[in-house]
Design an enzyme around this catalytic site. Structure first.
Site, PDB file in Angstrom:
ATOM      1  N   LYS A   1      59.201  42.292   3.139  1.00  0.00           N
ATOM      2  CA  LYS A   1      59.577  41.477   4.284  1.00  0.00           C
ATOM      3  C   LYS A   1      61.038  41.066   4.171  1.00  0.00           C
ATOM      4  CE  LYS A   1      56.323  38.603   3.254  1.00  0.00           C
ATOM      5  NZ  LYS A   1      55.278  37.563   3.205  1.00  0.00           N
TER       6      LYS A   1
ATOM      7  N   THR B   1      59.003  27.745  11.131  1.00  0.00           N
ATOM      8  CA  THR B   1      58.439  29.019  10.665  1.00  0.00           C
ATOM      9  C   THR B   1      57.479  28.843   9.492  1.00  0.00           C
ATOM     10  OG1 THR B   1      60.363  29.315   9.212  1.00  0.00           O
ATOM     11  CG2 THR B   1      60.472  30.320  11.415  1.00  0.00           C
TER      12      THR B   1
ATOM     13  N   GLY C   1      54.406  28.987   7.342  1.00  0.00           N
ATOM     14  CA  GLY C   1      53.178  29.752   7.397  1.00  0.00           C
ATOM     15  C   GLY C   1      53.339  31.210   7.774  1.00  0.00           C
ATOM     16  N   THR C   2      54.575  31.689   7.898  1.00  0.00           N
ATOM     17  CA  THR C   2      54.761  33.079   8.342  1.00  0.00           C
ATOM     18  C   THR C   2      54.150  34.082   7.375  1.00  0.00           C
ATOM     19  OG1 THR C   2      56.967  32.999   7.342  1.00  0.00           O
ATOM     20  CG2 THR C   2      56.836  32.683   9.722  1.00  0.00           C
ATOM     21  N   GLY C   3      54.328  33.886   6.075  1.00  0.00           N
ATOM     22  CA  GLY C   3      53.822  34.847   5.100  1.00  0.00           C
ATOM     23  C   GLY C   3      52.307  34.900   5.083  1.00  0.00           C
ATOM     24  N   CYS C   4      51.667  33.733   5.076  1.00  0.00           N
ATOM     25  CA  CYS C   4      50.202  33.677   5.108  1.00  0.00           C
ATOM     26  C   CYS C   4      49.678  34.325   6.380  1.00  0.00           C
ATOM     27  CB  CYS C   4      49.732  32.227   5.053  1.00  0.00           C
ATOM     28  SG  CYS C   4      50.326  31.281   3.636  1.00  0.00           S
TER      29      CYS C   4
END
Length: 262
Positions: A175, A206, A208-211
């Site tokens: 990412k 932003t 929580g984007t990875g989860c």
């Protein structure tokens, strides 16, 4: 009524609701799958950071996992915050015996820079957890933490992907959201490459984007999509969720998991 595909998240709780188990289950609901959970840790967390973490005992994590998988079954599993070497080892053992696609989000730090993985657990992530992954979804900080590869620009993403693939996952999704310019990610299995691009959005909310991305990939795999298509659709979903991210508290707000329903 037909039972929807089932996805299990193995992760920590975010009391503020923006990341962790809460984000995973919201994502799964939004994408039409039945979300289930194995809680690995509790955090006291809000829009400004993580004020405390408490890991669950290994036996509690193992019992939750077996309870769900042995009775209900799963079509995909997603892992997030595992916190300690003991939990990483236990979860890796459980995953190896499950026989479903696995999306590993090798969570190292929170959005606010708070550590969520003990340094002593890194070796177990490298040697036990990542080899169990169908797809690994590290951000650039996690790539550096796990492989030592520092990504300064898009031209470094191939090197990062090769280093992550060397640790055993079938696919690596690197990412590039922390880079300048377009939000570009690289998905590869070492033989084919898929570059995913989206405009960089002017929104600081932003959390929580990875989860959310990893859970969206797992949801796609559970419905029978192949990895490239599951990742493409997950990227589209997360881009919309970031665009709709909203202020919450006095710090960084969450992405909007329900943006398609509003």
């Amino acid at each position: 009524m037909q039972t929807p595909p089932r996805v299990l998240t193995v992760a920590g709780s975010d009391s503020g609701g923006g990341a962790g188990i809460q984000a995973d289950l919201k994502t799964m609901l939004a994408l039409g799958v039945h979300g289930m959970s194995v809680l690995t840790a509790v955090t006291a967390q809000n829009s400004t950071g993580v004020q405390g973490t408490w890991e669950l005992p290994v036996e509690a994590v193992r019992a939750q996992y077996r309870s769900v998988v042995d009775d209900i079954g799963v079509q995909a599993v997603k892992t997030g915050m595992l916190a300690t070497a003991e939990l990483v080892e236990a979860v890796a053992e459980l995953l190896a015996a499950t026989g479903a696609p696995v999306v590993v989000d090798p969570v190292g730090v929170s959005k606010h820079g708070d550590p969520l993985l003990a340094q002593s657990a890194l070796a177990s992530v490298r040697t036990r957890l990542l080899p169990a992954a169908t797809v690994a979804t590290p951000n650039l900080d996690e790539v550096a933490q796990l492989t030592g590869v520092e990504v300064a620009g898009e031209e470094d993403l191939r090197e990062a992907a090769a280093a992550v693939l060397g640790l055993g996952p079938r696919w690596a999704l690197i990412k590039g959201g922390h880079l300048e310019g377009e939000a570009v990610d690289l998905l590869t299995d070492g033989s084919e490459e898929h570059w995913l691009r989206a405009p960089r959005l002017d929104n600081r909310h932003t959390h929580g984007t990875g989860c959310t991305l990893a859970s969206a990939v797992a949801a796609g795999l559970a419905t029978g999509l192949d990895v490239p298509e599951a990742v493409r659709r997950a990227k589209d979903y997360v881009t919309g969720a970031i665009a709709a991210g909203f202020a919450l508290g006095s710090g960084i707000g969450p992405v909007d998991h329900a943006w398609r329903q509003r």
